[in-house]
Design an enzyme around this catalytic site. Structure first.
Site, PDB file in Angstrom:
ATOM      1  CB  SER A 169      17.515 102.167  -2.319  1.00  0.00           C
ATOM      2  OG  SER A 169      18.543 102.614  -3.159  1.00  0.00           O
ATOM      3  NE  ARG A 239      22.346 113.610  -0.571  1.00  0.00           N
ATOM      4  CZ  ARG A 239      21.502 112.634  -0.274  1.00  0.00           C
ATOM      5  NH1 ARG A 239      21.803 111.397  -0.605  1.00  0.00           N
ATOM      6  NH2 ARG A 239      20.362 112.879   0.356  1.00  0.00           N
ATOM      7  CG  ASP A 335      13.309 103.746  -9.014  1.00  0.00           C
ATOM      8  OD1 ASP A 335      14.373 104.240  -9.445  1.00  0.00           O
ATOM      9  OD2 ASP A 335      13.258 103.000  -8.017  1.00  0.00           O
ATOM     10  CG  HIS A 368      15.480 105.353  -6.107  1.00  0.00           C
ATOM     11  ND1 HIS A 368      15.158 104.020  -6.191  1.00  0.00           N
ATOM     12  CD2 HIS A 368      16.395 105.465  -5.104  1.00  0.00           C
ATOM     13  CE1 HIS A 368      15.853 103.340  -5.284  1.00  0.00           C
ATOM     14  NE2 HIS A 368      16.601 104.192  -4.612  1.00  0.00           N
ATOM     15  CG  ASP A 369      14.399 110.412  -3.088  1.00  0.00           C
ATOM     16  OD1 ASP A 369      15.102 109.439  -2.740  1.00  0.00           O
ATOM     17  OD2 ASP A 369      14.790 111.589  -2.992  1.00  0.00           O
TER      18      ASP A 369
END
Length: 396
Positions: A169, A239, A335, A368-369
């Site tokens: 990232s 967040r 992602d 993405h994680d």
């Protein structure tokens, strides 16, 4: 208050590394005075400043086994040790450690908090040279600034060339910047789930988060620390919005679906009826305990400004022309924050530059994680790439 962790005020000296005194995780801070100012892309210099960092493993006698980890937006230097604020495992403890793909029995691993951060490296919650909290008086920083600061840290540690630079990232952006700016100092580079520039969609998501922070009455124009308050609600919302982008639709459905949270039926209110709502609220509330709101503004802005090709006349291949660095890029199928197309664009540029490059798109429903979670194929690729690099330079 400023979120500065438990890092020692003393730097880990190169001679200590050579004596093998870094075999256990070691936190340290190195301070650079007016004799070593940091030039900034925004103009001017930052002086004095400091970098907080964490090391794992032992630097070998040849100083040839050092790997630099570059963290993502919400990460910090605590990649593989218990976090001093949260008490939770490090953000990459699945990948980094004895016998793991980034093997600390074999490699000397360094991870520093980025410039603009809030865990000991100079950022908006730090004091300037006159003892005043920077707040928004800190110049806006870039990925390039972060990497130049890291290079100064690597110089301080007496390491001429890194075996590898690895990150996902925003960390992957730093990896690409390292490879472009210091090709002679990076033997191998592993940019993961990243891009050579931030997309308009990602900039838009960041702007939503920044506006949430700045709309919080407790933000106080960025001067909340001086006024003993904190924009916790705004940062929590930022967040929450960002966390949605780190997951895929399939992973959200698998984890939560439309299941209710600790109740038999709908309340017909605006309470957190659904599990996914409760989860996001928890993510937001936990984040504000370890992250500074102004740092969120600065770090997201650094990602927004990142456009590696722009520094080379708009031609990305020129950033890597003549490089001897080996590359391995990794993307994940679900992602949508940094889709596979972004990695392929970097691969095409590297091929055009004649670089040594491999690429893997990994099937995963984790979004993405995925690069932070247990993915066997990703682990195998990381181990294989670093093993090959180590063998080539003679690291046993």
């Amino acid at each position: 208050m400023a979120l500065i962790g438990t890092a020692s005020v003393e730097a880990l000296q190169p001679e200590a590394l050579a004596r093998g005194e870094a075999d256990r995780p070691h936190s340290a801070v190195v301070r650079f005075g007016p004799d070593k100012p940091l030039s900034l892309d925004a103009g001017g210099v930052l002086t004095p400043f400091q970098i907080a960092y964490q090391t794992y493993g032992t630097l070998n006698a040849a100083r040839s086994n050092a790997i630099l980890l570059c963290h993502a937006l919400s990460g910090d230097q605590h990649a593989a040790n218990v976090h001093p604020v949260t008490g939770k495992p490090g953000w990459w403890e699945t990948l980094v450690g004895p016998g793991k793909p980034i093997d600390t029995d074999r490699f000397f691993v360094i991870c520093s908090n980025v410039l603009g951060g809030c865990m000991g490296t100079t950022g908006p919650s730090s004091a300037d040279g006159k003892g005043k909290i920077y707040g928004l008086d800190l110049p806006v920083v870039t990925i390039g600034d972060m990497v130049r600061a890291q290079a100064m840290l690597i110089d301080h540690l007496g390491i001429e060339k890194l075996l590898a630079v690895v990150g996902g990232s925003m960390g992957g952006m730093q990896v690409l910047q390292w490879a472009a700016s210091y090709p002679d100092r990076v033997f191998a580079a592993m940019p993961i789930a990243t891009a050579a520039r931030h997309s308009a969609q990602n900039i838009a998501f960041h702007e939503v988060g920044r506006q949430a922070i700045m709309a919080d009455p407790d933000w106080r124009g960025g001067a909340y620390l001086a006024e003993s308050t904190s924009p916790r609600r705004g940062l929590a919302v930022a967040r929450m919005a960002a966390h949605i982008t780190y997951m895929s639709d399939s992973s959200l459905h698998r984890k939560f679906g439309r299941r209710l949270q600790d109740r038999e039926g709908r309340t017909f209110s605006f309470d957190a009826d659904f599990q996914v709502e409760s989860y996001l609220r928890h993510q937001g509330e936990a984040f504000v305990d370890r992250f500074d709101a102004n740092s969120y503004l600065y770090v997201t802005r650094a990602m927004d400004y990142f456009d590696l090709a722009a520094d080379y006349g708009g031609v990305l291949a020129k950033a890597f022309r003549g490089t001897a660095t080996r590359f391995c890029l990794v993307s994940f199928t679900t992602d949508w924050l940094f889709p596979t197309a972004d990695s392929r664009a970097v691969v095409h540029a590297l091929n055009a530059a004649g670089a040594s490059v491999s690429f893997a798109e990994i099937e995963s429903d984790k979004g993405h994680d995925a690069f932070l979670l247990e993915e066997p194929e990703f682990f195998a690729i990381t181990r294989g790439f670093l093993d090959a690099a180590a063998r080539t330079v003679g690291v046993p």
